[in-house]
Design a protein around this motif. Structure first.
Motif, PDB file in Angstrom:
ATOM      1  N   GLU A 177     -50.952  10.686 -34.239  1.00  0.00           N
ATOM      2  CA  GLU A 177     -51.874   9.993 -33.336  1.00  0.00           C
ATOM      3  C   GLU A 177     -51.904   8.499 -33.624  1.00  0.00           C
ATOM      4  O   GLU A 177     -51.870   7.669 -32.696  1.00  0.00           O
ATOM      5  N   GLU A 178     -51.978   8.155 -34.925  1.00  0.00           N
ATOM      6  CA  GLU A 178     -51.991   6.736 -35.268  1.00  0.00           C
ATOM      7  C   GLU A 178     -50.684   6.064 -34.857  1.00  0.00           C
ATOM      8  O   GLU A 178     -50.683   4.923 -34.378  1.00  0.00           O
ATOM      9  N   GLU A 179     -49.576   6.757 -34.992  1.00  0.00           N
ATOM     10  CA  GLU A 179     -48.290   6.197 -34.598  1.00  0.00           C
ATOM     11  C   GLU A 179     -48.238   5.990 -33.083  1.00  0.00           C
ATOM     12  O   GLU A 179     -47.697   4.986 -32.589  1.00  0.00           O
ATOM     13  N   LYS A 180     -48.822   6.927 -32.326  1.00  0.00           N
ATOM     14  CA  LYS A 180     -48.854   6.783 -30.866  1.00  0.00           C
ATOM     15  C   LYS A 180     -49.651   5.552 -30.452  1.00  0.00           C
ATOM     16  O   LYS A 180     -49.228   4.762 -29.591  1.00  0.00           O
ATOM     17  N   LYS A 181     -50.843   5.374 -31.087  1.00  0.00           N
ATOM     18  CA  LYS A 181     -51.650   4.184 -30.787  1.00  0.00           C
ATOM     19  C   LYS A 181     -50.910   2.905 -31.166  1.00  0.00           C
ATOM     20  O   LYS A 181     -50.932   1.908 -30.427  1.00  0.00           O
ATOM     21  N   ARG A 182     -50.249   2.937 -32.314  1.00  0.00           N
ATOM     22  CA  ARG A 182     -49.529   1.744 -32.759  1.00  0.00           C
ATOM     23  C   ARG A 182     -48.405   1.388 -31.786  1.00  0.00           C
ATOM     24  O   ARG A 182     -48.195   0.210 -31.454  1.00  0.00           O
ATOM     25  N   GLN A 220     -48.300   2.113 -28.566  1.00  0.00           N
ATOM     26  CA  GLN A 220     -48.893   1.581 -27.329  1.00  0.00           C
ATOM     27  C   GLN A 220     -49.281   0.121 -27.496  1.00  0.00           C
ATOM     28  O   GLN A 220     -49.006  -0.718 -26.629  1.00  0.00           O
ATOM     29  N   THR A 221     -49.914  -0.201 -28.613  1.00  0.00           N
ATOM     30  CA  THR A 221     -50.282  -1.600 -28.877  1.00  0.00           C
ATOM     31  C   THR A 221     -49.039  -2.474 -28.966  1.00  0.00           C
ATOM     32  O   THR A 221     -49.012  -3.608 -28.454  1.00  0.00           O
ATOM     33  N   GLU A 235     -47.732  -3.289 -25.446  1.00  0.00           N
ATOM     34  CA  GLU A 235     -48.531  -4.319 -24.777  1.00  0.00           C
ATOM     35  C   GLU A 235     -48.216  -5.705 -25.332  1.00  0.00           C
ATOM     36  O   GLU A 235     -48.012  -6.665 -24.572  1.00  0.00           O
TER      37      GLU A 235
END
Length: 509
Positions: free
Chosen positions: A295-300, A302-303, A306
């Protein structure tokens, strides 16, 4: 080889104890030397008298014990034995030494040959422990029933005054006993009814027929039962009691070791299950940590996407601005490059003109040097010719002298001819050098002409570019000459020198 060595040791032990007449456990060295020599002979082992004398030196103190004799016996006799000797001869040699000790009764109930055979059988059946005895107190054998007359396998156990037989060796289901006393006896039976290795135990009220597994077991059991009956008659304790006790203790020890091994296996199994549970817990924690990390890797990611889009936009704008600035710089650089190119061309033209003038001056100097060298060579050639003429005249005069001086003059003539030959060679060398000087002169002239032509071409080019650049040269007080291309670059004296050179060149051609 190990079993052969053990069988040989039994007969040798009898021979050694027979030589120990005072029962001290030791034998004299002279007797052991004789025994060793006889053993080497019957066993067909190479006899080493040096090793024998070295091992049994006379300066050693006292006789040798059995343990002291064993190192020599093992090293020099038993380790070298091969299975190529006569065993009967070996046994008979040992029997000859111990027969008087073993046969104490006279007269004998059997012949001496039968006694020898019984002794050999005893050594074959005895345990590998000293003193030698036959101990066989338990084992599986077949027993013939009294009622049904059928044969059944039983586990027999020999005790001090009884033989018990069981269903199996665990001794749980006892089937009966054979009571032994001084009136009992044991006899060997011939094979019958398909059964082999038979023997008979006769008691006061019953007779038991038993079949052993092989002939060796049969003889062991017959000897053991016979020894037990004999000891009962004498009232002595049985020799197998201590051995049976040791086997019981060994059985108990093995059982305790097996129980300890089972306990350790249970502990290891419990520890293994505990480890499995711990590993399962660790695996679950690792799965949860992996899920959180995903999950943390997915958020990272996405950021990062952007930020990358934002940076791409700014980078495109900076690229556009940079492209405009590069176009302006390129335009200015092109203009500057054109100007610098024009200046470099003029500078190159000036440098080449200077090089052409320097080449012309150098050519003139080379021409002058070649001329001086040519003049010097001509002078040397004239001098050599004069010397040659002089030597020739002297030679002619020497020929016209008297015969009395002919021999001496002949020697002088030879010397002068040699000198003349050397002078001719030098003359030829000078002629060659003169030719080389002429060739160099021609090359210098060609270079001068090329330099002159190059100077003329560069002067033409400079005249064409006169509007762009003018050469700054020191002025002359004399008036300059005017040519078709403008003011000349040389004075009137230089023009006269050029005309003079041209006329000389034309005259030479």
């Amino acid at each position: 080889m190990g079993s052969l060595k053990e069988e040989l040791l039994k007969a040798i032990w009898h021979a050694f104890t027979a030589l120990d007449q005072d029962h001290s456990g030791k034998v004299s060295k002279s007797q052991l030397k004789v025994l060793s020599h006889n053993l080497c002979t019957v066993l067909k082992v190479p006899h080493d008298p040096v090793a024998l004398e070295e091992h049994f030196r006379d300066d050693d103190e006292g006789p040798v014990s059995n343990q002291g004799y064993m190192p020599y016996l093992n090293r020099f006799i038993l380790e070298k034995v091969q299975d190529n000797f006569d065993k009967i001869e070996f046994n008979r040699m040992c029997w000859t030494l111990c027969v008087k000790k073993n046969l104490t009764k006279n007269p004998l109930l059997i012949t001496e040959e039968d006694a020898f055979k019984i002794w050999v059988i005893f050594n074959f059946l005895s345990e590998d422990k000293y003193p030698l005895i036959i101990v066989s107190e338990e084992g599986y054998m077949m027993k013939k029933g009294h009622r049904r007359k059928n044969w059944t396998e039983r586990w027999f156990v020999l005790k001090p005054n009884i033989i018990s037989y069981y269903v199996s060796e665990d001794l749980k289901d006892k089937k009966g006993d054979i009571l032994l006393d001084e009136n009992c006896c044991v006899e060997s039976l011939p094979d019958k009814d398909g059964k082999k290795c038979l023997f008979l135990v006769k008691c006061f009220d019953k007779t038991f027929e038993i079949s052993a597994s092989d002939k060796k077991k049969k003889q062991e059991w017959i000897q053991a039962i016979h020894s037990t009956i004999h000891l009962l008659k004498l009232g002595s304790p049985p020799p197998h009691k201590e051995a049976r006790q040791r086997r019981k203790e060994l059985r108990k020890k093995q059982l305790a070791e097996q129980e300890e091994l089972e306990r350790q296996m249970k502990e290891l199994q419990a520890a293994n299950e505990s480890k499995q549970q711990e590993l399962e817990a660790v695996r679950k924690k690792l799965e949860e940590a992996a899920s959180r990390a995903a999950e943390e890797e997915k958020k990272r990611l996405q950021t990062q996407v952007e930020l990358q889009a934002r940076f791409s936009t700014e980078l495109e704008r900076e690229k556009l601005i940079r492209q405009q600035m590069e176009e302006q710089v390129a335009q200015k650089s092109s203009e500057l490059e054109q100007y610098l190119q024009r200046v470099r061309e003029l500078e190159d033209m000036y440098l080449k003109l200077q090089e052409a003038l320097e080449d012309e001056r150098q050519a003139r100097q080379d021409e002058e040097t070649v001329r001086k060298l040519q003049a010097r060579l001509l002078e040397e050639e004239s001098s050599k010719r004069a010397e040659l003429e002089k030597w020739h005249l002297e030679q002619q005069q020497a020929i016209q002298t008297t015969e009395a001086e002919k021999q001496e003059l002949e020697n002088q003539r030879v010397l002068k001819e040699q000198a003349l030959q050397e002078a001719m060679e030098q003359l030829e060398q000078l002629e060659l050098e003169r030719k080389q000087a002429l060739e160099q002169y021609e090359e210098v002239k060609k270079k001068l002409e090329m330099a002159t032509n190059k100077t003329k071409s560069w002067k033409d080019k400079v005249a064409h570019h006169e509007g762009l650049i003018r050469l700054i040269e020191p002025g002359s007080k004399n008036p300059h000459l005017i040519t078709n291309w403008g003011p000349a670059a040389f004075t009137e004296a230089e023009l006269e020198e050029r005309e003079k050179n041209w006329k000389e060149k034309k005259t030479t051609e």
